[in-house]
Design an enzyme around this catalytic site. Sequence first.
Site, PDB file in Angstrom:
ATOM      1  N   HIS A  78     -68.104  29.566 -63.606  1.00 51.72           N
ATOM      2  CA  HIS A  78     -69.059  29.652 -62.514  1.00 51.72           C
ATOM      3  C   HIS A  78     -70.478  29.348 -62.997  1.00 51.72           C
ATOM      4  CE1 HIS A  78     -66.395  32.293 -59.694  1.00 51.72           C
ATOM      5  NE2 HIS A  78     -65.870  31.100 -59.939  1.00 51.72           N
ATOM      6  N   GLU A  80     -73.266  30.954 -62.681  1.00 51.48           N
ATOM      7  CA  GLU A  80     -73.987  32.070 -63.293  1.00 51.48           C
ATOM      8  C   GLU A  80     -73.638  32.192 -64.772  1.00 51.48           C
ATOM      9  OE1 GLU A  80     -72.764  33.521 -59.087  1.00 51.48           O
ATOM     10  OE2 GLU A  80     -72.011  32.140 -60.608  1.00 51.48           O
ATOM     11  N   CYS A 104     -69.628  36.541 -57.887  1.00 56.93           N
ATOM     12  CA  CYS A 104     -68.339  37.232 -57.877  1.00 56.93           C
ATOM     13  C   CYS A 104     -68.394  38.400 -58.857  1.00 56.93           C
ATOM     14  CB  CYS A 104     -67.214  36.266 -58.245  1.00 56.93           C
ATOM     15  SG  CYS A 104     -67.188  35.812 -60.005  1.00 56.93           S
ATOM     16  N   CYS A 107     -68.823  37.320 -62.587  1.00 54.79           N
ATOM     17  CA  CYS A 107     -70.195  36.911 -62.900  1.00 54.79           C
ATOM     18  C   CYS A 107     -71.140  38.110 -62.858  1.00 54.79           C
ATOM     19  CB  CYS A 107     -70.658  35.819 -61.947  1.00 54.79           C
ATOM     20  SG  CYS A 107     -69.813  34.244 -62.240  1.00 54.79           S
TER      21      CYS A 107
END
Length: 165
Positions: A78, A80, A104, A107
């Site tokens: 992801h 992040e 999420c 993250c």
Amino acid sequence: MSKRNDYLSWDEYFMGLAVLSAMRSKDPNTQVGACIVNTSNKIVGIGYNGFPIGCSDDNLPWERSGEWLDTKYPYVCHAELNAILNSVSRDLTDCTIYVGLFPCNECAKAIIQSGIKSVVYLSDKYATSDNTIASKKMFDASGVKYRKLKPEHLNLSINMDEKDI
């Protein structure tokens, strides 16, 4: 002559960089970017969602459904996490992360562990999902603040024609 009045706020500037970074993603369904900024408004990390370095975008699946190993989910990093891993500083204490989509739970753990203290996001379209609810519980428990950005400038235009610079 006085200064321009229609310039970007810091929030819009950093979120704009996150949105621009998302344009690097090869994911056909979801493009997310992230920008980490320190307390001096200096960019210390940037990332977008995609496969790990060395994993071909052509050889791993981009599917959203099917057998788990035949989908993108076990492979995609992801935005992040990429921004944290790509940071120019190992010390992200008190930084802010700007991200297009609310983080999420996985993250959220990385954000908390890295020392980031503030999350600014554009969309929370998965607000009722278990992983987003878990993210908010962890952020609340750890003191990480989060807020939705309500930009004044909804559209940003980038002109890369050398004649106009």
